[in-house]
Design a protein around this motif. Sequence first.
Motif, short mmCIF file in Angstrom:
data_model
loop_
_atom_site.label_atom_id
_atom_site.label_comp_id
_atom_site.label_asym_id
_atom_site.label_seq_id
_atom_site.Cartn_x
_atom_site.Cartn_y
_atom_site.Cartn_z
N HIS A 316 16.83 7.00 -10.50
CA HIS A 316 18.06 7.50 -11.13
C HIS A 316 18.16 7.01 -12.57
CE1 HIS A 316 22.15 8.93 -11.47
NE2 HIS A 316 22.56 7.72 -11.84
N GLU A 317 17.85 5.72 -12.80
CA GLU A 317 17.90 5.17 -14.14
C GLU A 317 16.85 5.80 -15.05
OE1 GLU A 317 18.06 3.51 -11.40
OE2 GLU A 317 19.99 2.48 -11.48
N ILE A 318 15.63 5.98 -14.53
CA ILE A 318 14.56 6.60 -15.32
C ILE A 318 14.93 8.03 -15.69
CG2 ILE A 318 12.16 7.38 -15.27
CD1 ILE A 318 11.55 4.99 -13.44
N GLY A 319 15.41 8.79 -14.71
CA GLY A 319 15.78 10.18 -14.97
C GLY A 319 16.89 10.29 -15.99
N SER A 320 17.90 9.41 -15.88
CA SER A 320 19.03 9.46 -16.83
C SER A 320 18.59 9.10 -18.24
CB SER A 320 20.13 8.49 -16.36
OG SER A 320 20.64 8.89 -15.10
#
Length: 442
Positions: A316-320
Amino acid sequence: MSETPAEIHPLKIADFRFYWMARFMAVLATMGMVVVIGYQAYDIARSDYGMSIREASLQLGLLGLVQFVPLALLTPVAGWAADRWERRTVARLANSIDMVVALALGWFTYVDGLTLPLLFLFAALHGVARVFVGPSMSAIAPNIVPPSSLPRAIALSSIAWQIGSVIGPAAGGLMFAASPSLPYFASAGLMLMATISLSCVRPVYPPPMEKKIHPIRQMVDGMRYTWSERFLLGAITLDLFAVLLAGATAMLPVYARDILMVGPDGLGQLRAAPAIGASVVALMLTFRPLRHNVGAKMLWAVVVFGIATIGFGLSHEIGSRVFGDARIGFLNMGAGMAVALVMLVILGASDMLSVYVRSSLVQLNTPDEMRGRVSSVSGLAISASNELGELQSGVAAAVLGPVGAVVFGGAGAIFVAAIWAGLFPELKNARTFEPQYRGKSP
């Protein structure tokens, strides 16, 4: 790759084809059930019991524990049964018990009477059934194909597992969205078909046991044999501790519902992603089986497994950070979900390579009279890594949060691979699958 006369392709053997179908349908049924059981446990905890995300995550860990307890208690009995009685019969009876569990879960879901205690009870009964299926099914394959064909047979058997693991969760999620009880009734039907298919395999009797030896002694002999053979012990415990720590799949309901927010349909996709990666690798291995430096490749596969687990935890953090709120391509999915799926595919591919090498080494380094008992110990290690891994992940999620728990587990798997390379040099020095390390049986 040309076949030698002794190296017959497993699919040319009728018994193996029926065995493969039975395994595929049983896995398809089981994986369809498992994805729904996990989601229902988490959803009921959040909706009906008003638990927080961390409290409900802990329930997933407890769900793993109630499935592991019967496995731990009954594994010696299951291995002894596979070495004592006709192996198809043991597998068929266990499959029938699992079919009854599926029907009961379907009924209670249909009448909206499912509670957490009931769900835990049926999960435990599911664990009882699976503990007897594993050793008996594992011990059948080496008896229906020539030894030279066994690595290919294991790869094909893994394909049955992985295809079932791809279709089962996705189908389970879709059927659950249409009707919550439907996946359970479909699983019961598939288990019936698996039992019929297994009945078409010729009877597989284990070598006669020494009647003067007490059954408990025979059970202990299987565990002692595994413990005394450092090569077998290293291969089995590598998988145990790596997956025990890196139990990312236990947190999938949390990611689907509250982190990636993709619901039960998305959960089916997340559960299927590792199996897609594993299926591709398994298919490759049926055409080009590994022949050289198999031990080192198994250890490196565990390292990649840990790295992919960390990547999934931070998806989630990487995608955001990389894509912001953009939707990804024709799939029209959030960036975090896309990253999670990629990491899970890599996770499944690396796990498949590790499992393929370990399964081949264990089967080919075990005498037939011990296969059921050694397979039960190996199955216990796998179950411990899965079910206790869920418990570890649930407890870690309650302390560190779900993201922290997954990242911690991935780092732990990398650490285990490094430690095992030093503790068990027999593993990294295994050049081929030949049974070079077998000691004396008890």
